[in-house]
Design an enzyme around this catalytic site. Structure first.
Site, PDB file in Angstrom:
ATOM      1  N   THR A 173       0.886  -1.135   0.018  1.00 30.35           N
ATOM      2  CA  THR A 173       0.066  -0.105  -0.103  1.00 30.35           C
ATOM      3  C   THR A 173       0.872   1.145  -0.010  1.00 30.35           C
ATOM      4  OG1 THR A 173      -1.506   1.244   1.258  1.00 30.35           O
ATOM      5  CG2 THR A 173      -0.111  -0.317   2.453  1.00 30.35           C
TER       6      THR A 173
ATOM      7  N   GLU B 203       0.161   3.698   1.870  1.00 26.28           N
ATOM      8  CA  GLU B 203       0.280   3.799   3.180  1.00 26.28           C
ATOM      9  C   GLU B 203       1.504   4.098   3.939  1.00 26.28           C
ATOM     10  OE1 GLU B 203      -3.340   3.579   5.560  1.00 26.28           O
ATOM     11  OE2 GLU B 203      -4.354   3.454   3.917  1.00 26.28           O
TER      12      GLU B 203
END
Ligand code: NAD
Ligand code: DAU
Length: 351
Positions: free
Chosen positions: A132, A134
């Site tokens: 991801t 993130e």
């Protein structure tokens, strides 16, 4: 069969799109889908491919070393596409250890199995890790995440994904395991579990329930059509360079509140409601703890090296997504019966 691939987490949102693409596009690959069928896994997502001769489902937990070992013995995999994970940030705030168990330990178990079974020859083998954006932390108003951006995870979810990325690269450097990592932005599309913003909002608007927007709705996400992500994984799996990371993104940034307003307009149109009706459901609620302000991916490397680019405009993709949810109310009912109700109460009652 030309190749035998293990896809983990294939009963989830993105995994089911990846399994569908590979099963249909590569009839001479044997595709084995390993999934624990947690609350987020649903075999209904794969109803259209379940009887294909090159597809097999195996129910099991990636943290179960003996089971994973036995699976590698039985199938002699030559490639792994690893998507199985705990994936919802809000749940990671409620219960971090579940994320560390599956995302960190589970990834290590799979890496170990590859190391053991591929030790005689790494030729033609690949461990592809789906991660991801993130892991890069949060952006201010300017800039983009590139493959060189230092890791700075800020939620238990993103920290667990960052740990798994580090383990993947450690196995590459230490044991010469052939690996690739891709880090993708927010996906949307069909079969998305309704704990995430877009499907949750579609469901609530349909049912005339409040649509919870965290804080002031000013956080920005970069949205990508899930089938474009699956296509990117296919491209990277077949053409990417071993030991590399590729960022995948939609070049499609939206403030949450603008996205929800657009969704409300589409829903008004689809449900025959007067313009502005659904937007009245928007309810600002207490912000997410540690809420990252902005994610935005620079996917230039993937575009320049491998020629991938997103196929859909956001408005078109959002309409297609709404159409799918309105046509699949039974799917929605199945996944939101039982445990979902309890999660929803816990997550939103005090906001
Ligand atoms: P999801 O939560 O919809 O699906 C996860 C799947 O993994 C489920 O089918 C679940 O049953 C399975 N699973 C969970 N724990 C398991 C375990 N211990 N053993 C075996 N199977 C297990 O997730 P998703 O949104 O489809 O995300 C898939 C992957 O892509 C994840 O690794 C996630 O970090 C990554 N990712 C997601 C997004 C996104 O926007 N959803 C964006 C970038 C990257
Ligand atoms: O960036 C990639 C990540 O995107 C993936 O790695 C994660 O697996 C995936 O869940 C997603 O994480 P987000 O936290 O960005 O997605 P979520 O849909 O939970 O939230 C999107 C934005 O909407 C975020 O700013 C929080 C906000 N939000 C979310 C929910 C569920 C709300 O305002 N209200 C809500 O009820």
């Amino acid at each position: 069969m030309q190749r035998t691939l293990l896809i983990t987490g294939g009963a989830g949102f993105i995994g089911s799109h990846v399994v569908r693409l590979f099963v249909n596009k590569y009839p001479d690959y044997r595709i084995v889908n390993l999934d624990a069928l947690t609350y987020a896994g649903n075999l209904e997502n794969l109803a259209d491919v379940k009887d294909k001769p090159n597809y097999t489902f195996e129910k099991g937990d990636i943290t179960d070393e003996a089971f994973v070992d036995q699976l590698f013995t039985s199938y002699q995999f030559d490639g792994v596409i690893h998507l199985a994970a705990e994936s919802h940030v809000d749940r990671s705030i409620m219960d971090p250890l579940a994320f560390i168990r599956t995302n960190v330990l589970g990834t290590a178990v799979l890496l170990n199995a590859c190391r053991k079974y591929w030790q005689d020859s790494m030729e033609g083998k690949l461990f592809y890790h789906v991660s991801t954006d993130e892991v890069y932390g949060t952006l201010g108003a300017e800039g983009f995440f590139t493959e060189e951006t230092p890791y700075d995870p800020r939620s238990p979810y993103s920290a667990s994904k960052a740990s798994s990325d580090h383990l993947v690269m450690a196995y590459h450097h230490t044991y010469h395991l052939p690996v690739i990592i891709s880090n993708c932005s927010n996906n949307y599309g069909s079969h998305h579990f309704p704990e995430k913003l877009i499907p949750l909002a579609i469901r609530n608007i349909r049912q005339n329930k409040p649509v919870p927007v965290y804080g002031k709705g000013e956080n920005v996400r970069d949205w990508l059509w899930v089938e474009d992500h699956a296509r990117a994984i296919d491209t990277i799996f077949h053409k990417g360079r071993t030991g590399e990371t590729y960022n995948i993104g939609g070049f499609n940034e939206w403030k949450n509140i603008d996205l929800i307003n657009l969704l409300c307009m589409i829903m008004d149109k689809k449900l025959g409601r007067a313009p502005g009706t659904s937007a009245q459901l928007i309810t600002f609620v207490k912000d997410r703890a540690g809420h990252d302000l902005r994610y935005a991916i620079d996917a230039t490397k993937l575009n320049k090296e491998l020629g991938w680019q997103p196929s859909l405009q956001f408005e078109e993709g959002l309409e297609k997504t709404v159409d799918w949810y309105l046509a699949n109310e039974e799917w929605l009912q199945h996944v939101t019966s039982g445990a979902y109700q309890q999660y929803y109460e816990e997550q939103y009652q005090k906001r």
